[in-house]
Write an enzyme that holds these catalytic residues in place. Structure first.
Site, PDB file in Angstrom:
ATOM      1  N   CYS A   1      -4.024  -7.270 -10.946  1.00 22.65           N
ATOM      2  CA  CYS A   1      -3.283  -6.865  -9.748  1.00 22.65           C
ATOM      3  C   CYS A   1      -1.898  -7.492  -9.656  1.00 22.65           C
ATOM      4  O   CYS A   1      -1.086  -7.069  -8.835  1.00 22.65           O
ATOM      5  CB  CYS A   1      -4.087  -7.186  -8.499  1.00 22.65           C
ATOM      6  SG  CYS A   1      -5.693  -6.350  -8.449  1.00 22.65           S
TER       7      CYS A   1
ATOM      8  N   CYS B   1     -10.434  -3.462   3.583  1.00 24.19           N
ATOM      9  CA  CYS B   1     -10.317  -3.446   2.127  1.00 24.19           C
ATOM     10  C   CYS B   1      -9.222  -2.461   1.726  1.00 24.19           C
ATOM     11  O   CYS B   1      -9.147  -1.360   2.268  1.00 24.19           O
ATOM     12  CB  CYS B   1     -11.636  -3.017   1.481  1.00 24.19           C
ATOM     13  SG  CYS B   1     -13.099  -3.916   2.050  1.00 24.19           S
TER      14      CYS B   1
END
Length: 393
Positions: free
Chosen positions: A81, A211
Site C-alpha cells: 500500500c 474500512c
C-alpha cells in the site's frame, strides 16, 4: 545534493472496480495530467518510476508507452500500500543525487472486487510472520486478513486507553464530509455515526463503513531539481523538504502488540526522522494526508505522527482537532476511506492533494494558511513513507 521541487501533479477520478477504465488508460491519463500541470513535454522526462501492486511485469511501460516512446528508463515499483510513495521516494533520490533533473512518478491500480487476497498459493507468503503473531494474540478468524490486523490494533488501543463506542465511527463521518468537496473521491455522500455503527461487523471494532473500499485509479507527479525548474520556467513553489522510509524492526514481531504489527513503530520512526531533518515539529503541521485504510489506523496514526500525545487520540477527535477549525486537518481529500485506495496510486494521490493545498488550489477543501504539509503512507510487510512538503518562494 539538488533541492527537489514538485513541478506538476495530476490524477484521474477514482472509481469502483465495476466502473473503472483499465490500468493503462488510467495511468496514461494521470501521467498526461501531471505533465500538463508542470508544463513539461514527455520528451523532457529522463526517468520514470511507476508503482502498482496487482499486475504483470512491465505494466509501467504499458501505461507510459502511449504517452511517449523515448527510450528512457522505466522502473516498476511494488511495496504494497506504500507503493506510490515508494516510487516517489526513488524519484526524489534520483533528483537529489544528480542522476536526473526531471523525473515522472506514476502510480495506478486496477483492483478486483472484494477483500485483498494473495494471488500466489504455491510459495511462502510475505505475511507468514505477521500471521503467526496475529494468531497468537487473537486466534483464528475468517475475516479478511487486513481487517484482522487493523481491527486487532484498534482493539489493543481500546484495551489500553479505552474508547467510546462511537469514537471510531466519527472518523468515517469526518472522512465523508471532507470527500464531499473532492471531485476525485469515490464516496461523497454523507453518513451518520448511527449508519456507520449499523453497517455489517467485519472484525473487532470495525464495521464495513470503517474500512476502505477496493478502488481503481491513477495519480502522477513530475519531480525536478530546483535549478532545472528555474532554468525551464517551471513551478518552484512546492518543495519536498524531508522524506523518510522505514521498514519493520524487531518490535513489530517480538512484542505481541497488534498496533506494532500494523506499523505503528515504522510510522513513528519515519515521522521523527522527517521532523528532525526539517527542523520542525508536529505542532507546525496544519494539514496531513495520512494512511486511513481503516478508522483504527487513522486513530493510531494521529499518535504515531505526533499530532497528539499517546493515549489522547479520542480527545483529539472529540475536540474536532482533526478537521476544519481544529488544530490539523487530516485527510482533506476524504482519505483512503472515502476518496478510495487504489494501492499503487494512493501515495501519489496524497501528494497531489497536498501540492494543491500548498498552492492554494484545493477549492472548497482548502486549508487556510498552509505552509507545511505532511504525507503518511504505509504498506504492511512492510514499509512506511513520511514526506514533508513546503511552500517556498
Amino acid at each position: 545534493m539538488a533541492r527537489t521541487r514538485v513541478a506538476g501533479v495530476g490524477m484521474v477520478p477514482f472509481a469502483t472496480p465495476s466502473k473503472s477504465e483499465t490500468y493503462d488508460v488510467m495511468g496514461a491519463k494521470a501521467a498526461r495530467a501531471a505533465l500538463a500541470d508542470a508544463g513539461v513535454a514527455y520528451g523532457a522526462i529522463e526517468q520514470a518510476y511507476v508503482g502498482y501492486v496487482y499486475g504483470d511485469s512491465t505494466c509501467g511501460q504499458a501505461a507510459l508507452y502511449p504517452v511517449g516512446l523515448t527510450g528512457i528508463p522505466v522502473i516498476n515499483v511494488n511495496n504494497n500500500c506504500s507503493t506510490g510513495s515508494s516510487a516517489l521516494y526513488l524519484a526524489r533520490q534520483a533528483v537529489e543525487s544528480g542522476a536526473a533533473d526531471c523525473v515522472l512518478v506514476l502510480g495506478f491500480e486496477q483492483m478486483q472486487r472484494g477483500a485483498l487476497a494473495m494471488h500466489w498459493q504455491d510459495r511462502p507468503s510475505p505475511f507468514t510472520q505477521f500471521a503467526k503473531v496475529a494468531q497468537a494474540v487473537q486466534g483464528e478468524s475468517d475475516a479478511p486478513l487486513a481487517a484482522q490486523y487493523f481491527g486487532g490494533a484498534g482493539a489493543a488501543y481500546a484495551a489500553e486507553y479505552g474508547l467510546a463506542h462511537d469514537t471510531l465511527a466519527k472518523i468515517s463521518v469526518k472522512s465523508r464530509q471532507h470527500a464531499a468537496n473532492n471531485p476525485y473521491a469515490v464516496f461523497r455522500d454523507p453518513v451518520t455515526v448511527e449508519e456507520v455503527l449499523a453497517s455489517p461487523q467485519i472484525f473487532g471494532p470495525l464495521t464495513r463503513l470503517q474500512c476502505c473500499p477496493p478502488t481503481c485509479g491513477a495519480a502522477a507527479a513530475v519531480i525536478c531539481s530546483e535549478e532545472y525548474a528555474a532554468k525551464h520556467g517551471l513551478r518552484t513553489d512546492v518543495a519536498i523538504t524531508a522524506q523518510a522510509m522505514t521498514t519493520d524492526t524487531s518490535s513489530t514481531f517480538e512484542q505481541a502488540d497488534m498496533r506494532k504489527l500494523v506499523g505503528y513503530d515504522m510510522s513513528r520512526a519515519a515521522a521523527q526522522q522527517v521532523y528532525e531533518a526539517a527542523g520542525v515539529g508536529p505542532e507546525d503541521i496544519r494539514v496531513v494526508e495520512l494512511h486511513d485504510c481503516f478508522t483504527t489506523n487513522e486513530l493510531l496514526s494521529y499518535e504515531a505522527l505526533g499530532l497528539t500525545p499517546e493515549g489522547t487520540a479520542e480527545k483529539f477527535i472529540a475536540d474536532g482537532d482533526n478537521t476544519y477549525g481544529g488544530r490539523v486537518v487530516t485527510n482533506p481529500s476524504g482519505g483512503l476511506l472515502s476518496k478510495g485506495h487504489p494501492l499503487g496510486a494512493t501515495g501519489l494521490a496524497q501528494c497531489a492533494e497536498l501540492v494543491w493545498q500548498l498552492r492554494g488550489q484545493a477549492e472548497a477543501r482548502q486549508v487556510e494558511g498552509v505552509n507545511l504539509a505532511l504525507q503518511h503512507n504505509i504498506g504492511l510487510g512492510g514499509a512506511a513513507v513520511v514526506t514533508l512538503y513546503e511552500k517556498v518562494g
